[in-house]
Scaffold this active site. Structure first.
Site, PDB file in Angstrom:
ATOM      1  CB  ALA A   1      -0.922   0.008   1.217  1.00  0.00           C
ATOM      2  CB  THR A   2       3.044   2.739  -1.948  1.00  0.00           C
ATOM      3  OG1 THR A   2       3.687   1.696  -1.243  1.00  0.00           O
ATOM      4  CG2 THR A   2       3.960   3.933  -2.029  1.00  0.00           C
ATOM      5  CB  THR A   3      -0.779   7.261  -1.377  1.00  0.00           C
ATOM      6  OG1 THR A   3      -1.932   6.430  -1.149  1.00  0.00           O
ATOM      7  CG2 THR A   3      -1.215   8.516  -2.122  1.00  0.00           C
TER       8      THR A   3
END
Length: 202
Positions: A120-122
């Protein structure tokens, strides 16, 4: 391509395919396999996306790009959840409760183990032509990144790899304070997140 580390070859391919003045948005590029609301109920996450927003202020130009692949849900300015944690039966979306967050985090660790931090990486990129010193660049970057907690709930989770890059061409002496530029860029960042998950623009 999914499941592949973004190496130099993929970077070169992306550069070759780029077109001046065009920023693809939606489920494209790095966001092709992105998801939102992974901390919510099992099976309730939804596709993320790639978004962009442009603005001008104080004689300068600002562009914000995002890839939304978040544990949290995406929230509109009115406070409604617009992507992630969607009940497949009713179609209703909701904020992730603290209880569900605990279950969701355990689920991520069970599925991905120590690699869970990479799932999970924005990613955010802020580009401007404003002439800013190193301290002001860092300040604007922190301001914009902190502001994303309004658009993504929760943000900067313990399993997130959220990151922001700030770049300037240093061409223009801005007729605005760094804080004012950061405020405008923060709103553009929220716009970009909403564009990323808007099926009508993808």
């Amino acid at each position: 391509r999914t499941g592949e580390y973004p190496d130099w070859e993929l970077g070169r391919a992306a550069l070759v395919e780029s077109r001046a003045g065009i920023v693809p948005v939606g489920r494209v590029g790095a966001a092709r396999a992105a998801r939102c609301g992974k901390l919510g109920r099992d099976g309730w996450s939804e596709p993320g996306g790639q978004g962009a927003a442009f603005g001008a202020f104080g004689g300068t130009q600002l562009l914000v790009l995002v890839v939304v692949n978040a544990l949290g849900v995406v929230v509109a300015r009115q406070g409604d959840v617009v992507r992630g944690n969607r009940d497949p039966v009713s179609g209703q979306r909701s904020h992730v409760s603290p209880e569900d967050m605990a279950h969701g985090q355990r689920r991520q660790i069970e599925r991905f183990g120590s690699a869970g931090t990479a799932t999970a990486t924005t990613l955010t990129v802020v580009v401007t032509d404003a002439r800013l010193g190193a301290r002001d660049r860092r300040g604007v970057a922190r301001q914009v990144h902190a502001s994303l907690a309004r658009a993504i709930h929760p943000f900067h989770c313990s399993l997130d790899g959220d990151a922001l890059w700030f770049a300037t061409t240093d061409d223009v002496a801005a007729d605005a304070t760094p804080t004012a530029l950061g405020t405008v860029a923060s709103e553009l960042a929220w716009d970009a997140v909403l564009v990323a998950v808007d099926d009508e623009v993808g």
